[in-house]
Write an enzyme that holds these catalytic residues in place. Sequence first.
Site, PDB file in Angstrom:
ATOM      1  N   ASP A 164       2.271   2.073   3.855  1.00 36.83           N
ATOM      2  CA  ASP A 164       3.285   1.277   4.090  1.00 36.83           C
ATOM      3  C   ASP A 164       4.819   1.434   3.556  1.00 36.83           C
ATOM      4  O   ASP A 164       5.728   1.301   4.039  1.00 36.83           O
ATOM      5  CB  ASP A 164       3.249  -0.437   4.291  1.00 36.83           C
ATOM      6  CG  ASP A 164       2.108  -0.246   2.919  1.00 36.83           C
ATOM      7  OD1 ASP A 164       1.180  -1.120   3.797  1.00 36.83           O
ATOM      8  OD2 ASP A 164       1.868  -1.161   2.116  1.00 36.83           O
ATOM      9  N   HIS A 194       0.745  -1.219  -0.194  1.00 33.92           N
ATOM     10  CA  HIS A 194      -0.011  -0.035  -0.159  1.00 33.92           C
ATOM     11  C   HIS A 194       1.257   1.031  -0.349  1.00 33.92           C
ATOM     12  O   HIS A 194       2.053   1.295   1.207  1.00 33.92           O
ATOM     13  CB  HIS A 194      -0.407  -0.046   1.228  1.00 33.92           C
ATOM     14  CG  HIS A 194      -2.176  -0.892   1.478  1.00 33.92           C
ATOM     15  ND1 HIS A 194      -1.540  -2.033   1.856  1.00 33.92           N
ATOM     16  CD2 HIS A 194      -3.091  -1.464   1.631  1.00 33.92           C
ATOM     17  CE1 HIS A 194      -2.258  -2.873   2.120  1.00 33.92           C
ATOM     18  NE2 HIS A 194      -3.709  -2.275   1.605  1.00 33.92           N
TER      19      HIS A 194
HETATM   20  C1  XUL Z   1      -8.260  -6.025   4.039  1.00 31.22           C
HETATM   21  C2  XUL Z   1      -6.700  -6.536   3.039  1.00 31.22           C
HETATM   22  C3  XUL Z   1      -6.494  -5.275   2.755  1.00 31.22           C
HETATM   23  C4  XUL Z   1      -6.238  -5.905   0.748  1.00 31.22           C
HETATM   24  C5  XUL Z   1      -5.251  -4.532   0.808  1.00 31.22           C
HETATM   25  O1  XUL Z   1      -8.942  -7.570   4.907  1.00 31.22           O
HETATM   26  O2  XUL Z   1      -7.283  -8.177   2.939  1.00 31.22           O
HETATM   27  O3  XUL Z   1      -4.899  -5.898   2.901  1.00 31.22           O
HETATM   28  O4  XUL Z   1      -5.759  -6.641   0.974  1.00 31.22           O
HETATM   29  O5  XUL Z   1      -6.315  -3.695   1.412  1.00 31.22           O
END
Ligand code: XUL
Length: 452
Positions: free
Chosen positions: A105, A102
Amino acid sequence: MAEFFTDVAPIRFEGPDTDTDLAFRVYDPDRVVLGQRMADHLRMAVCYWHSFHWPGSDVFGGGTFDRPWLEAGRDPMDAARMKMDAAFEFFTKLGVTFFCFHDADLAPTGDTFAESKRNLEELVDLAGQHMERTGVQLLWGTSNAFSHPRFAAGASTNPDPEVFAYAAAQVKNAMDATHRLGGANYVLWGGREGYETLLNTRMRQEADQLARFLTMVVEYKHAIGFEGALLIEPKPQEPTKHQYDYDCATVHGFLERYDLVGELLVNIEVNHATLAGHSFHHEVAYAVDHGIFGSIDANRGDPQNGWDTDQFPNSVEEMSLALYEILRGGGFTTGGFNFDTKLRRQSLDRADLFHGHVGAMDTLAQSLLVAASLLEDAELEAARDARYAGWGEGLGAQILDGKHSLADLEEQVASGGLDPQPVSGGQERLENLVNRTLWRAVSAPPDPPPAA
Ligand code: XUL
Ligand code: CO
């Protein structure tokens, strides 16, 4: 570059009989299965967020992990660079093909949007250098549009259009970052795209907003020439009480309704499937059958818990059935298996992160052998084919072609021309067939290669 995982040597394939604790027993990247390298079948990825950005906190307590870059008082950019050194050291020692991130992060959030953007650009440049140095690739990038308080009532589904605009700006930059790093996909998980109470919610309005947002994402993908796939990650709830991207079938209906089929596929997470009351097998089979299959977030829940525990996958049976459907559908194209997995909060040793991933990678490798074997034996497929044989010719084919009406069929039945007899579904035989393959592959993987 300071090393973090100094106690762990690069993980090697040593075969099923090795005594080495941290070694692959089944995952041998170059081993050819059904004409393709194991590594290319499985396309495995480590996730940045749970493995490097999460301190081991839960709703009742703070971080427990030893992650020097998360310590208070550090300069946020220095800490982010240190985290990246540790992450790439981990990816390389593990021998994994891909990683996922993300924006939040990878790079610290600044005091202003412009500062966050600069931080992300600088860290993306650095990630590019690490990728070039190590050969590790990007499976997908995404944007965190759910943690900041401004997104408490949703991102694109927020009642405030300015929040929609803010999320759009953030996603645009995360797509640029993913494109710049040659990502194979871009993921959209609608973390808070849902509601807490219907008393203050207009569901239809929010669905229209979400569709508008996704259409803008599709347009931007084409505008910048990003060739990866766009993936929606279904989840039924948590953190919201109800999430709009509930499961694969719901997402599929939504894509149909807003004319987005073909532009977006799904990223299926095991623990999200089970939270939705489905098996993982069900979600994968649905997506493959309906042409919306994209990628997998590999993990597992705990059958006693009703929340997203994100544990490392360890069930060969569960993964084999999903892999069987994936292989039947032709395998991954841009997708892969991302370990969206969290250590348990008490797993404090640095080596624990390796134990989680090594076990998960061996589980997937073993599942690949089972799935390949089921496919080669062709008995499961033959049973399915036989069950539906009537639809390929004669009456069945004519019905599907629209050649009969209700009245017409009533006439055939009434005249005694049709007298269908019940036949066995053969479920127990098929379950035994799967188990026999599981046991065979567990006790003796076909053609064990020599130890390295
Ligand atoms: C949350 C989840 C996230 C997504 C990416 O449950 O799975 O980590 O994979 O935002
Ligand atoms: Co996920």
